[in-house]
Design a protein around this motif. Structure first.
Motif, PDB file in Angstrom:
ATOM      1  N   GLN A  19     -22.575 -22.117 -23.325  1.00  0.00           N
ATOM      2  CA  GLN A  19     -21.952 -21.212 -22.361  1.00  0.00           C
ATOM      3  C   GLN A  19     -22.941 -20.850 -21.254  1.00  0.00           C
ATOM      4  OE1 GLN A  19     -19.766 -17.967 -24.220  1.00  0.00           O
ATOM      5  NE2 GLN A  19     -19.511 -19.247 -26.037  1.00  0.00           N
ATOM      6  N   GLN A  20     -24.193 -20.683 -21.608  1.00  0.00           N
ATOM      7  CA  GLN A  20     -25.215 -20.359 -20.619  1.00  0.00           C
ATOM      8  C   GLN A  20     -25.361 -21.494 -19.601  1.00  0.00           C
ATOM      9  OE1 GLN A  20     -25.475 -20.070 -23.958  1.00  0.00           O
ATOM     10  NE2 GLN A  20     -26.768 -18.353 -24.532  1.00  0.00           N
ATOM     11  N   GLN A  21     -25.428 -22.721 -20.087  1.00  0.00           N
ATOM     12  CA  GLN A  21     -25.529 -23.876 -19.192  1.00  0.00           C
ATOM     13  C   GLN A  21     -24.288 -23.973 -18.304  1.00  0.00           C
ATOM     14  OE1 GLN A  21     -25.969 -26.817 -22.282  1.00  0.00           O
ATOM     15  NE2 GLN A  21     -28.183 -26.987 -21.993  1.00  0.00           N
ATOM     16  N   ALA A  22     -23.125 -23.729 -18.892  1.00  0.00           N
ATOM     17  CA  ALA A  22     -21.880 -23.814 -18.131  1.00  0.00           C
ATOM     18  C   ALA A  22     -21.858 -22.791 -16.999  1.00  0.00           C
ATOM     19  CB  ALA A  22     -20.681 -23.595 -19.054  1.00  0.00           C
ATOM     20  N   LEU A  23     -22.278 -21.565 -17.298  1.00  0.00           N
ATOM     21  CA  LEU A  23     -22.254 -20.540 -16.264  1.00  0.00           C
ATOM     22  C   LEU A  23     -23.236 -20.880 -15.141  1.00  0.00           C
ATOM     23  CD1 LEU A  23     -21.111 -17.922 -15.199  1.00  0.00           C
ATOM     24  CD2 LEU A  23     -22.863 -16.702 -16.500  1.00  0.00           C
ATOM     25  N   GLU A  24     -24.425 -21.305 -15.482  1.00  0.00           N
ATOM     26  CA  GLU A  24     -25.405 -21.652 -14.453  1.00  0.00           C
ATOM     27  C   GLU A  24     -24.904 -22.819 -13.599  1.00  0.00           C
ATOM     28  OE1 GLU A  24     -29.046 -22.051 -16.709  1.00  0.00           O
ATOM     29  OE2 GLU A  24     -28.981 -19.923 -17.279  1.00  0.00           O
ATOM     30  N   ARG A  25     -24.281 -23.813 -14.211  1.00  0.00           N
ATOM     31  CA  ARG A  25     -23.728 -24.953 -13.465  1.00  0.00           C
ATOM     32  C   ARG A  25     -22.586 -24.490 -12.566  1.00  0.00           C
ATOM     33  NH1 ARG A  25     -19.267 -27.267 -14.243  1.00  0.00           N
ATOM     34  NH2 ARG A  25     -19.065 -26.651 -16.421  1.00  0.00           N
ATOM     35  N   GLU A  26     -21.663 -23.703 -13.120  1.00  0.00           N
ATOM     36  CA  GLU A  26     -20.506 -23.251 -12.348  1.00  0.00           C
ATOM     37  C   GLU A  26     -20.917 -22.386 -11.155  1.00  0.00           C
ATOM     38  OE1 GLU A  26     -17.254 -23.785 -12.320  1.00  0.00           O
ATOM     39  OE2 GLU A  26     -17.050 -25.034 -14.100  1.00  0.00           O
ATOM     40  N   LEU A  27     -21.868 -21.476 -11.346  1.00  0.00           N
ATOM     41  CA  LEU A  27     -22.311 -20.627 -10.239  1.00  0.00           C
ATOM     42  C   LEU A  27     -22.995 -21.459  -9.156  1.00  0.00           C
ATOM     43  CD1 LEU A  27     -23.521 -17.426 -12.117  1.00  0.00           C
ATOM     44  CD2 LEU A  27     -21.343 -17.801 -10.929  1.00  0.00           C
ATOM     45  N   HIS A  28     -23.679 -22.522  -9.566  1.00  0.00           N
ATOM     46  CA  HIS A  28     -24.297 -23.416  -8.581  1.00  0.00           C
ATOM     47  C   HIS A  28     -23.210 -24.178  -7.820  1.00  0.00           C
ATOM     48  CE1 HIS A  28     -26.561 -26.989  -7.129  1.00  0.00           C
ATOM     49  NE2 HIS A  28     -27.395 -26.024  -6.778  1.00  0.00           N
ATOM     50  N   GLU A  29     -22.221 -24.720  -8.532  1.00  0.00           N
ATOM     51  CA  GLU A  29     -21.149 -25.483  -7.883  1.00  0.00           C
ATOM     52  C   GLU A  29     -20.283 -24.606  -6.984  1.00  0.00           C
ATOM     53  OE1 GLU A  29     -18.959 -27.360 -11.037  1.00  0.00           O
ATOM     54  OE2 GLU A  29     -20.581 -28.731 -11.522  1.00  0.00           O
ATOM     55  N   GLU A  30     -19.911 -23.415  -7.464  1.00  0.00           N
ATOM     56  CA  GLU A  30     -18.977 -22.552  -6.733  1.00  0.00           C
ATOM     57  C   GLU A  30     -19.633 -21.738  -5.634  1.00  0.00           C
ATOM     58  OE1 GLU A  30     -16.656 -20.047  -9.267  1.00  0.00           O
ATOM     59  OE2 GLU A  30     -15.735 -21.740 -10.307  1.00  0.00           O
ATOM     60  N   LEU A  31     -20.916 -21.381  -5.815  1.00  0.00           N
ATOM     61  CA  LEU A  31     -21.561 -20.446  -4.895  1.00  0.00           C
ATOM     62  C   LEU A  31     -22.833 -20.986  -4.248  1.00  0.00           C
ATOM     63  CD1 LEU A  31     -21.317 -17.270  -7.162  1.00  0.00           C
ATOM     64  CD2 LEU A  31     -19.677 -18.025  -5.410  1.00  0.00           C
ATOM     65  N   GLY A  32     -23.350 -22.117  -4.745  1.00  0.00           N
ATOM     66  CA  GLY A  32     -24.565 -22.698  -4.184  1.00  0.00           C
ATOM     67  C   GLY A  32     -25.836 -21.951  -4.534  1.00  0.00           C
ATOM     68  N   VAL A  33     -25.853 -21.249  -5.667  1.00  0.00           N
ATOM     69  CA  VAL A  33     -27.027 -20.463  -6.062  1.00  0.00           C
ATOM     70  C   VAL A  33     -27.586 -20.945  -7.397  1.00  0.00           C
ATOM     71  CG1 VAL A  33     -26.339 -18.392  -4.800  1.00  0.00           C
ATOM     72  CG2 VAL A  33     -25.582 -18.680  -7.176  1.00  0.00           C
ATOM     73  N   ARG A  34     -28.847 -20.629  -7.628  1.00  0.00           N
ATOM     74  CA  ARG A  34     -29.480 -20.877  -8.920  1.00  0.00           C
ATOM     75  C   ARG A  34     -29.560 -19.546  -9.638  1.00  0.00           C
ATOM     76  NH1 ARG A  34     -29.712 -25.605  -9.642  1.00  0.00           N
ATOM     77  NH2 ARG A  34     -31.162 -25.641 -11.349  1.00  0.00           N
ATOM     78  N   THR A  35     -29.171 -19.552 -10.901  1.00  0.00           N
ATOM     79  CA  THR A  35     -29.117 -18.317 -11.680  1.00  0.00           C
ATOM     80  C   THR A  35     -29.693 -18.537 -13.067  1.00  0.00           C
ATOM     81  OG1 THR A  35     -26.894 -18.852 -12.477  1.00  0.00           O
ATOM     82  CG2 THR A  35     -27.038 -17.491 -10.482  1.00  0.00           C
ATOM     83  N   ARG A  36     -29.927 -17.429 -13.767  1.00  0.00           N
ATOM     84  CA  ARG A  36     -30.310 -17.458 -15.179  1.00  0.00           C
ATOM     85  C   ARG A  36     -29.321 -16.578 -15.919  1.00  0.00           C
ATOM     86  NH1 ARG A  36     -35.460 -15.491 -15.212  1.00  0.00           N
ATOM     87  NH2 ARG A  36     -36.271 -17.589 -14.969  1.00  0.00           N
ATOM     88  N   THR A  37     -28.675 -17.134 -16.925  1.00  0.00           N
ATOM     89  CA  THR A  37     -27.737 -16.385 -17.743  1.00  0.00           C
ATOM     90  C   THR A  37     -28.522 -15.447 -18.649  1.00  0.00           C
ATOM     91  OG1 THR A  37     -26.221 -18.242 -17.685  1.00  0.00           O
ATOM     92  CG2 THR A  37     -25.820 -16.604 -19.378  1.00  0.00           C
ATOM     93  N   ARG A  38     -28.042 -14.206 -18.783  1.00  0.00           N
ATOM     94  CA  ARG A  38     -28.768 -13.192 -19.549  1.00  0.00           C
ATOM     95  C   ARG A  38     -28.090 -12.848 -20.871  1.00  0.00           C
ATOM     96  NH1 ARG A  38     -33.932 -12.769 -18.620  1.00  0.00           N
ATOM     97  NH2 ARG A  38     -34.452 -12.508 -16.466  1.00  0.00           N
ATOM     98  N   GLN A  39     -27.022 -12.053 -20.838  1.00  0.00           N
ATOM     99  CA  GLN A  39     -26.408 -11.611 -22.102  1.00  0.00           C
ATOM    100  C   GLN A  39     -24.898 -11.647 -21.987  1.00  0.00           C
ATOM    101  OE1 GLN A  39     -28.038  -7.579 -21.970  1.00  0.00           O
ATOM    102  NE2 GLN A  39     -25.976  -6.774 -21.784  1.00  0.00           N
ATOM    103  N   ARG A  40     -24.269 -11.895 -23.123  1.00  0.00           N
ATOM    104  CA  ARG A  40     -22.814 -11.900 -23.173  1.00  0.00           C
ATOM    105  C   ARG A  40     -22.313 -10.469 -23.319  1.00  0.00           C
ATOM    106  NH1 ARG A  40     -19.091 -13.887 -27.892  1.00  0.00           N
ATOM    107  NH2 ARG A  40     -17.200 -13.021 -27.022  1.00  0.00           N
ATOM    108  N   LEU A  41     -21.295 -10.113 -22.540  1.00  0.00           N
ATOM    109  CA  LEU A  41     -20.688  -8.799 -22.655  1.00  0.00           C
ATOM    110  C   LEU A  41     -19.695  -8.801 -23.812  1.00  0.00           C
ATOM    111  CD1 LEU A  41     -20.126  -7.875 -18.899  1.00  0.00           C
ATOM    112  CD2 LEU A  41     -22.075  -7.379 -20.373  1.00  0.00           C
ATOM    113  N   PRO A  42     -19.453  -7.638 -24.422  1.00  0.00           N
ATOM    114  CA  PRO A  42     -18.522  -7.583 -25.556  1.00  0.00           C
ATOM    115  C   PRO A  42     -17.105  -7.968 -25.136  1.00  0.00           C
ATOM    116  CG  PRO A  42     -19.707  -5.486 -25.275  1.00  0.00           C
ATOM    117  CD  PRO A  42     -20.052  -6.344 -24.110  1.00  0.00           C
TER     118      PRO A  42
END
Length: 138
Positions: free
Chosen positions: A45-68
């Protein structure tokens, strides 16, 4: 059949959170969400979020914690929301979104959120408040 995971990203930067206005599909166009997308087979899920944010927004991110919590999107799809840190880039609406806004804690109710994203707003407000608190030296 196991549900496929959709990841949403609560991208917090300088005490504000990024909201994205959907441009498609028609059923949700004009509503606001935390950006993200479907995890691909073999992807965390962390890899997916980082990939999706890069594809959709053009940014590099680091996934932190899952919300409940988790929310059904439609048959076979379940949304899980994670916090993320902006590492590089200036978010732009490249795919699936027509507008982006950085919202402070007092602005969270200023946009028309999709229902499942609205449900995590109390937790997001808590995270923004914590991010705004000054840190004291040890």
């Amino acid at each position: 059949m196991e549900n496929r995971i959709v990841v949403g990203g609560v991208l917090i930067h300088h005490g504000r959170v990024l909201a994205a206005r959907r441009s498609a599909p028609a059923a949700v166009a004009g509503r606001w969400e935390f950006p993200g997308g479907k995890a691909e087979p073999g992807e965390t899920q962390q890899q997916a979020l980082e990939r999706e944010l890069h594809e959709e927004l053009g940014v590099r991110t680091r996934t932190r914690q899952r919300l409940p919590g988790q929310w059904p999107v439609r048959a076979g799809l379940v949304l899980q929301i994670w916090t993320a840190e902006l590492l590089a880039g200036d978010p732009r609406p490249l795919q699936d979104h027509s507008e982006l806004r950085w919202l402070g804690p007092d602005e969270l109710s200023s946009v028309d959120w999709l229902e499942h994203d609205r449900e995590v707003l109390p937790e997001v407000a808590r995270l923004l408040a914590a991010a705004a608190r000054p840190t004291t030296p040890a």
